[in-house]
Scaffold this motif. Structure first.
Motif, PDB file in Angstrom:
ATOM      1  N   GLU A   1     -51.180 -76.049 -31.432  1.00 22.57           N
ATOM      2  CA  GLU A   1     -52.426 -75.412 -32.391  1.00 22.57           C
ATOM      3  C   GLU A   1     -52.471 -76.085 -33.762  1.00 22.57           C
ATOM      4  O   GLU A   1     -53.497 -76.552 -34.124  1.00 22.57           O
ATOM      5  CB  GLU A   1     -52.277 -73.868 -32.585  1.00 22.57           C
ATOM      6  N   TRP A   2     -51.285 -76.489 -34.367  1.00 20.89           N
ATOM      7  CA  TRP A   2     -51.057 -76.734 -35.550  1.00 20.89           C
ATOM      8  C   TRP A   2     -51.657 -78.235 -35.523  1.00 20.89           C
ATOM      9  O   TRP A   2     -52.303 -78.733 -36.295  1.00 20.89           O
ATOM     10  CB  TRP A   2     -49.461 -76.886 -36.197  1.00 20.89           C
ATOM     11  N   ARG A   3     -51.081 -78.938 -34.603  1.00 27.63           N
ATOM     12  CA  ARG A   3     -51.677 -80.392 -34.248  1.00 27.63           C
ATOM     13  C   ARG A   3     -53.272 -80.493 -34.121  1.00 27.63           C
ATOM     14  O   ARG A   3     -53.705 -81.233 -34.999  1.00 27.63           O
ATOM     15  CB  ARG A   3     -51.162 -80.922 -32.965  1.00 27.63           C
ATOM     16  N   LEU A   4     -53.615 -79.637 -33.496  1.00 24.46           N
ATOM     17  CA  LEU A   4     -55.490 -79.633 -33.368  1.00 24.46           C
ATOM     18  C   LEU A   4     -55.983 -79.468 -34.580  1.00 24.46           C
ATOM     19  O   LEU A   4     -56.882 -80.048 -34.885  1.00 24.46           O
ATOM     20  CB  LEU A   4     -55.736 -78.668 -32.139  1.00 24.46           C
ATOM     21  N   LYS A   5     -55.393 -78.370 -35.257  1.00 25.10           N
ATOM     22  CA  LYS A   5     -56.034 -78.167 -36.520  1.00 25.10           C
ATOM     23  C   LYS A   5     -55.822 -79.173 -37.551  1.00 25.10           C
ATOM     24  O   LYS A   5     -56.935 -79.707 -38.067  1.00 25.10           O
ATOM     25  CB  LYS A   5     -55.286 -76.922 -37.165  1.00 25.10           C
ATOM     26  N   ALA A   6     -54.960 -80.065 -37.490  1.00 25.86           N
ATOM     27  CA  ALA A   6     -54.728 -81.158 -38.378  1.00 25.86           C
ATOM     28  C   ALA A   6     -55.586 -82.401 -37.865  1.00 25.86           C
ATOM     29  O   ALA A   6     -56.347 -82.860 -38.710  1.00 25.86           O
ATOM     30  CB  ALA A   6     -53.390 -81.574 -38.124  1.00 25.86           C
ATOM     31  N   TYR A   7     -55.525 -82.431 -36.448  1.00 24.95           N
ATOM     32  CA  TYR A   7     -56.608 -83.496 -35.866  1.00 24.95           C
ATOM     33  C   TYR A   7     -57.934 -83.159 -36.320  1.00 24.95           C
ATOM     34  O   TYR A   7     -58.866 -84.032 -36.950  1.00 24.95           O
ATOM     35  CB  TYR A   7     -56.624 -83.543 -34.329  1.00 24.95           C
ATOM     36  N   ARG A   8     -58.615 -82.140 -36.163  1.00 26.66           N
ATOM     37  CA  ARG A   8     -59.728 -81.598 -36.565  1.00 26.66           C
ATOM     38  C   ARG A   8     -60.093 -81.988 -37.987  1.00 26.66           C
ATOM     39  O   ARG A   8     -61.204 -82.169 -38.440  1.00 26.66           O
ATOM     40  CB  ARG A   8     -60.367 -80.209 -36.346  1.00 26.66           C
ATOM     41  N   HIS A   9     -58.977 -81.607 -38.776  1.00 32.52           N
ATOM     42  CA  HIS A   9     -59.164 -81.763 -40.127  1.00 32.52           C
ATOM     43  C   HIS A   9     -59.207 -83.160 -40.955  1.00 32.52           C
ATOM     44  O   HIS A   9     -60.094 -83.590 -41.596  1.00 32.52           O
ATOM     45  CB  HIS A   9     -57.699 -81.218 -41.070  1.00 32.52           C
ATOM     46  N   TRP A  10     -58.502 -83.917 -39.897  1.00 37.62           N
ATOM     47  CA  TRP A  10     -58.187 -85.451 -40.152  1.00 37.62           C
ATOM     48  C   TRP A  10     -59.702 -86.085 -39.875  1.00 37.62           C
ATOM     49  O   TRP A  10     -60.112 -87.069 -40.507  1.00 37.62           O
ATOM     50  CB  TRP A  10     -57.441 -86.194 -39.534  1.00 37.62           C
ATOM     51  N   LEU A  11     -60.510 -85.628 -38.862  1.00 35.09           N
ATOM     52  CA  LEU A  11     -61.914 -86.184 -38.486  1.00 35.09           C
ATOM     53  C   LEU A  11     -62.761 -85.921 -39.849  1.00 35.09           C
ATOM     54  O   LEU A  11     -63.713 -86.927 -39.782  1.00 35.09           O
ATOM     55  CB  LEU A  11     -62.419 -85.264 -37.551  1.00 35.09           C
TER      56      LEU A  11
ATOM     57  N   TYR B   1     -50.786 -80.109 -43.737  1.00 34.86           N
ATOM     58  CA  TYR B   1     -51.538 -81.126 -42.948  1.00 34.86           C
ATOM     59  C   TYR B   1     -52.980 -81.652 -43.731  1.00 34.86           C
ATOM     60  O   TYR B   1     -53.565 -82.594 -43.428  1.00 34.86           O
ATOM     61  CB  TYR B   1     -52.010 -80.716 -41.603  1.00 34.86           C
ATOM     62  N   THR B   2     -53.492 -80.851 -44.564  1.00 33.50           N
ATOM     63  CA  THR B   2     -54.703 -81.061 -45.437  1.00 33.50           C
ATOM     64  C   THR B   2     -54.270 -82.093 -46.372  1.00 33.50           C
ATOM     65  O   THR B   2     -55.142 -82.405 -47.213  1.00 33.50           O
ATOM     66  CB  THR B   2     -55.084 -79.891 -45.857  1.00 33.50           C
ATOM     67  N   ASP B   3     -53.032 -82.372 -46.833  1.00 31.13           N
ATOM     68  CA  ASP B   3     -52.607 -83.136 -47.998  1.00 31.13           C
ATOM     69  C   ASP B   3     -53.239 -84.462 -48.226  1.00 31.13           C
ATOM     70  O   ASP B   3     -53.826 -84.618 -49.263  1.00 31.13           O
ATOM     71  CB  ASP B   3     -51.058 -83.504 -47.848  1.00 31.13           C
ATOM     72  N   ASN B   4     -53.279 -85.363 -47.116  1.00 30.37           N
ATOM     73  CA  ASN B   4     -54.209 -86.427 -47.265  1.00 30.37           C
ATOM     74  C   ASN B   4     -54.419 -87.182 -46.058  1.00 30.37           C
ATOM     75  O   ASN B   4     -53.962 -86.534 -44.798  1.00 30.37           O
ATOM     76  CB  ASN B   4     -53.410 -87.528 -48.055  1.00 30.37           C
ATOM     77  N   PHE B   5     -55.283 -88.119 -45.854  1.00 27.36           N
ATOM     78  CA  PHE B   5     -55.636 -88.693 -44.680  1.00 27.36           C
ATOM     79  C   PHE B   5     -54.508 -88.864 -43.817  1.00 27.36           C
ATOM     80  O   PHE B   5     -54.383 -88.622 -42.421  1.00 27.36           O
ATOM     81  CB  PHE B   5     -56.361 -90.024 -44.925  1.00 27.36           C
ATOM     82  N   TYR B   6     -53.313 -89.751 -44.233  1.00 26.82           N
ATOM     83  CA  TYR B   6     -52.308 -90.018 -43.294  1.00 26.82           C
ATOM     84  C   TYR B   6     -51.426 -89.095 -42.942  1.00 26.82           C
ATOM     85  O   TYR B   6     -50.840 -89.082 -41.863  1.00 26.82           O
ATOM     86  CB  TYR B   6     -51.652 -91.156 -43.646  1.00 26.82           C
ATOM     87  N   ALA B   7     -51.190 -88.215 -43.766  1.00 25.65           N
ATOM     88  CA  ALA B   7     -50.497 -86.833 -43.490  1.00 25.65           C
ATOM     89  C   ALA B   7     -51.187 -85.936 -42.373  1.00 25.65           C
ATOM     90  O   ALA B   7     -50.543 -85.709 -41.516  1.00 25.65           O
ATOM     91  CB  ALA B   7     -50.089 -86.167 -44.554  1.00 25.65           C
ATOM     92  N   ALA B   8     -52.532 -85.989 -42.419  1.00 21.48           N
ATOM     93  CA  ALA B   8     -53.189 -85.166 -41.587  1.00 21.48           C
ATOM     94  C   ALA B   8     -53.244 -86.079 -40.116  1.00 21.48           C
ATOM     95  O   ALA B   8     -52.727 -85.187 -39.084  1.00 21.48           O
ATOM     96  CB  ALA B   8     -54.758 -85.230 -42.015  1.00 21.48           C
ATOM     97  N   LEU B   9     -53.215 -87.097 -40.120  1.00 20.61           N
ATOM     98  CA  LEU B   9     -53.103 -87.812 -38.771  1.00 20.61           C
ATOM     99  C   LEU B   9     -51.883 -87.922 -38.075  1.00 20.61           C
ATOM    100  O   LEU B   9     -51.510 -87.507 -37.232  1.00 20.61           O
ATOM    101  CB  LEU B   9     -53.297 -89.607 -39.213  1.00 20.61           C
ATOM    102  N   ASN B  10     -50.698 -87.979 -39.218  1.00 22.00           N
ATOM    103  CA  ASN B  10     -49.344 -87.730 -38.779  1.00 22.00           C
ATOM    104  C   ASN B  10     -49.092 -86.332 -37.939  1.00 22.00           C
ATOM    105  O   ASN B  10     -48.593 -86.044 -37.120  1.00 22.00           O
ATOM    106  CB  ASN B  10     -48.363 -87.947 -39.836  1.00 22.00           C
ATOM    107  N   SER B  11     -49.679 -85.092 -38.600  1.00 21.51           N
ATOM    108  CA  SER B  11     -49.608 -84.064 -38.231  1.00 21.51           C
ATOM    109  C   SER B  11     -50.216 -83.855 -36.749  1.00 21.51           C
ATOM    110  O   SER B  11     -49.518 -83.174 -35.951  1.00 21.51           O
ATOM    111  CB  SER B  11     -50.344 -82.923 -39.271  1.00 21.51           C
ATOM    112  N   ALA B  12     -51.267 -84.586 -36.631  1.00 20.78           N
ATOM    113  CA  ALA B  12     -51.710 -84.423 -35.425  1.00 20.78           C
ATOM    114  C   ALA B  12     -50.946 -85.153 -34.210  1.00 20.78           C
ATOM    115  O   ALA B  12     -50.977 -84.688 -33.113  1.00 20.78           O
ATOM    116  CB  ALA B  12     -53.257 -85.172 -35.371  1.00 20.78           C
TER     117      ALA B  12
END
Ligand SMILES: Nc1ncnc2c1ncn2[C@@H]1O[C@H](COP(=O)(O)OP(=O)(O)O)[C@@H](O)[C@H]1O
Ligand SMILES: [Mg+2]
Lengths: 256, 482
Positions: free
Chosen positions: B53-63, B176-187
């Motif tokens: 779930e955490w990964r998916l949230k990160a992924y959606r945020h990254w988009l 995961y909201t921190d920055n673009f690459y942190a969000a990508l990594n979290s996903a």
């Protein structure tokens, strides 16, 4: 039989199309001390730099032999390892590199070149301790970065200190006396004189006669406008001191 | 007496010597990124629901996010659909239980990299977690450490064995909201290391993770999480290498550190990802988020980095000084040679009272290298009596390279003080000739001057690695003059 150390024949050299040395001839044999005098801009530092191997000069004519070898073919570090030493007129600061480390590296390069084992920290310290005293250098000197923040006098003493430690075959001193007070001058001269032996030689470049009261030359050469215009004994230095350089130039013009 | 520069004599003269490729069968995801890939990674790793779930949230945020444009680096647009997000060496069953079960080819690879995974030899006093592409392949000295209550294992293992700790701390320092690459990594993160030092324990040995990118077109997205409980102490080191390839590869890691009351974490990095060739072809894009939280009173976090590799480096190891009287430190050497670009520095965020931070940054540029220091010192209103000292020095070798400094300072109270010093110097021909005239070769002279310049940072590295780092620096600057 005494061997020649340095033989300069008809050396013409310049920088960026500007001719600076115009046919210098000089022969230095073991055990000799030579002085080169001459007014500012006559080419003294250029000659010293070419001997040490600085890049950027074009040698248009002439040759330099060091112990019979073509000196101009050798890299500056190879020259140093074979015993050429230049005490710089303006020593360079190297922040961050401590004097011990620097000088130990230099000493070990020479030792390696001569097939000797490298000194470790203790052996090196033993070697330099005595020599520091000769030059009245403070204890903390070795820990300080090379020349960084040194006074003009300290820089010059550091040059002579390095020279004494490296014990070169051919020591070239470029205006080591300039900027030194009389006490420092005595200390530095004592260092230079300690080095003098029958199997090495010194080339002392100076603007003033003063240094030659302490370092007694066998020969004095006058370099003027890129040429050695006169050679004599130590009395020539005194004559120059009294009469300046102009009279030589006048005589030159007359004979020409 | 050995000075910092004394070991240079042993400098190896060679090109990038870690550029080989290990031919090993791997298990990879197809290239591209979508929710299925995120799901695929999570399933591969048999993860609990909360993590997916955490990964998916990160992924959606990254988009919804955009790539940062502010760093002073330039590179062609990255096509995130061309990257392979998961690649692991094939293994039977559940993976190796002990070193004896690790594929000998992998052991050999690490041996070649100078990181023996046997618990003896050169690194006998250091525990190693070896991460190969997307997964951890081995962790040494687990037994010795467990006896002290220290947990040191791969991130994947921690997810299974210590889910509560992961749940509690994952994303607590770098959300995961921190920055673009942190969000990508979290996903899409696939593995990494986890360390936990219990209350009152001084970790009995250095912990280290060795990251290796092997497969082509693969991105490496790992996470490291270190938690130091009250009055504990740990020193951790990471090293990184990759094969030489003409294509660029992306490495986007996240590191989170948490220090409780009186705890101390010392985190050192020797980054030697493939830097690309002399014309600037290939090399790793190293886009990394590292942050430590000094959560407890009198806690201390210290980052030391020696960055010699990567085509582009973009990282700002930071410390949030929340606990009163806590201390943050950042010591950095960043080298850019040939066409390398680095935009690196730190952030020190003072939240608690009487907090201290020190920043020592040494940037070295040669050839066409571009080196930027970017640092933020922020002292918040409540952080009364706080102090920062920053020193940023740049060293230039040649005329085509560049050094830039971007210090940002925000002080919101009057009882705090911030000091910033900056210098730029150049290795001059005069200095080189002076060394030459004393019998010292040009390359040795450069190494000597560079090592002198970096001394203050090297002395912060654990002994075993200080020597390595110096050698590395020498190799990185090979041929930088003349
Ligand atoms: N790198 C250089 N470029 C141009 N001119 C130079 C350079 N070095 C020396 N010169 C010139 O050559 C002449 C001799 O200089 P130098 O050897 O330093 O003399 P001295 O040491 O006798 O005072 C001077 O006119 C000086 O300006
Ligand atoms: Mg001169």
């Amino acid at each position: 039989m005494k061997q020649p150390i340095l033989e300069i024949t008809n050396l013409h050299a310049g920088v960026e199309g500007k001719q600076i040395l115009k046919g210098v001839n000089l022969r230095i044999t073991e055990g000799e001390v030579h002085a080169i005098m001459g007014p500012n801009g006559s080419g003294k530092s250029t000659l010293a730099a070419i001997l040490a191997g600085r890049e950027g000069y074009s040698i248009t004519e002439g040759q330099i032999h060091y112990y019979g070898k073509d000196l101009l073919e050798m890299s500056p570090e190879a020259r140093a390892r074979e015993g050429v030493f230049l005490a710089f007129q303006y020593p360079v600061e190297i922040p961050g590199v401590n004097t011990t480390y620097f000088l130990k590296a230099a000493v070990n390069e020479v030792r390696k070149h001569n097939g000797l084992s490298e000194y470790d920290a203790m052996e090196f310290l033993n070697l330099v301790k005595e020599k520091m005293k000769i030059l009245h250098l403070p204890e903390d000197f070795l820990k300080r970065p090379v020349n960084a923040g040194f006074s003009g006098g300290e820089k010059k003493r550091n040059e002579i200190f390095q020279m004494v430690v490296l014990d070169p075959k051919l020591a070239i001193l470029d205006e080591t006396d300039s900027g030194l007070d009389i006490d420092a001058l005595k200390v530095v001269s004592a260092g230079v004189n300690k080095l003098k032996r029958q199997d090495n030689a010194q080339l002392v470049i100076t603007h003033y006669q003063r240094l030659l009261d302490y370092i007694i030359p066998d020969f004095v050469h006058v370099l003027f406008n890129g040429e050695i215009v006169r050679t004599g004994g130590k009395e020539l230095a005194l004559e120059l001191e009294e009469r300046g350089y102009d009279w030589i130039l006048k005589e030159e013009l007359q004979t020409a | 007496m050995t000075t910092a520069t004394e070991t240079i004599e042993g400098f190896v003269k060679s090109e990038y010597k870690y550029g080989f490729f290990t031919d090993i069968e791997s298990d990879s995801a197809p290239p591209g990124l979508n929710e299925d890939i995120v799901q695929f990674i999570s399933t591969k790793k048999n993860e609990p629901e909360f993590l997916l779930e955490w990964r998916l949230k990160a992924y959606r945020h990254w988009l919804k996010m955009e790539e940062p444009k502010w760093p002073k680096v330039s590179y062609p647009k990255i096509d995130f659909q061309k990257i392979v997000y998961y690649s692991a060496p094939k293994r039977k069953g559940d993976g190796p239980k002990s070193l004896d079960e690790v594929d000998p080819k992998l052991l050999e690879t690490y041996e070649k990299l100078g990181i023996p995974l046997r618990e003896r030899g050169r690194l006998a006093g250091v525990a190693v977690d070896a991460v190969f592409d997307s997964v951890s392949v081995a962790t040494t000295f687990k037994g010795t450490l467990a006896a002290k209550g220290v947990i040191f294992c791969s991130f994947s293992e921690a997810v299974h064995e210590h889910p509560d700790l992961i749940k509690k701390y994952l994303g607590s320092v770098v959300p995961y909201t921190d920055n673009f690459y942190a969000a990508l990594n979290s996903a899409v993160f696939s593995d990494g290391s986890f360390c936990f030092i219990p209350k009152g324990v001084r970790c009995p040995m250095e912990l280290s993770t060795y990251f290796r990118i092997n497969a082509a077109n693969t991105g490496q997205f790992e996470r490291t999480l270190i938690v130091a409980e009250e009055s504990s102490h740990v020193s951790y080191l990471e090293g990184c290498t990759a094969p030489m390839r003409d294509e660029n590869q992306l490495h986007a890691a996240v590191v989170e550190l948490v220090a409780l009351d009186n705890a101390e974490i010392k985190y050192s990095t020797v980054q030697n990802w493939y830097p690309g060739d002399e014309e600037g072809r290939g090399g790793i894009y190293n886009f990394v988020t590292k942050r430590g939280l000094c959560k407890g009173r009198k806690s201390k976090i210290s980052w030391t980095q020696v960055e010699t590799g990567s085509a582009i480096t973009w990282k700002y190891p930071s410390v949030v000084l929340q606990g009163e009287n806590s201390t943050g430190e950042f010591y950095s050497v960043a080298v850019t040679n040939n066409y390398q670009q680095a935009d690196t520095g730190t952030k020190m965020v003072h939240v608690g009272k009487n907090t201290r931070s020190t920043i020592i940054s040494k940037g070295i540029s040669a050839k066409h290298g571009q080196n930027s220091y970017r640092g933020l010192v922020k002292i918040q209103k409540g952080a009364t009596g706080s102090r920062n000292f920053s020193q940023c020095d740049s060293l230039l070798i040649g005329n085509k390279c560049g050094a830039h400094t971007f210090p940002y300072i925000e002080v919101k109270n009057t009882s705090s003080s911030v000091e910033h010093e900056a210098t730029t110097s150049k290795i001059g021909e005069d200095q080189i000739f002076y060394c030459n005239s004393r019998g010292i070769e040009t390359q040795d002279a450069v190494n000597m001057i560079v090592n002198g310049f970096c001394k203050e940072v090297f002395k912060e590295l654990p002994m075993e690695f200080a020597v390595e780092a110096q050698k590395l620096l020498g190799v990185s600057l090979e041929g930088s003059v003349g």
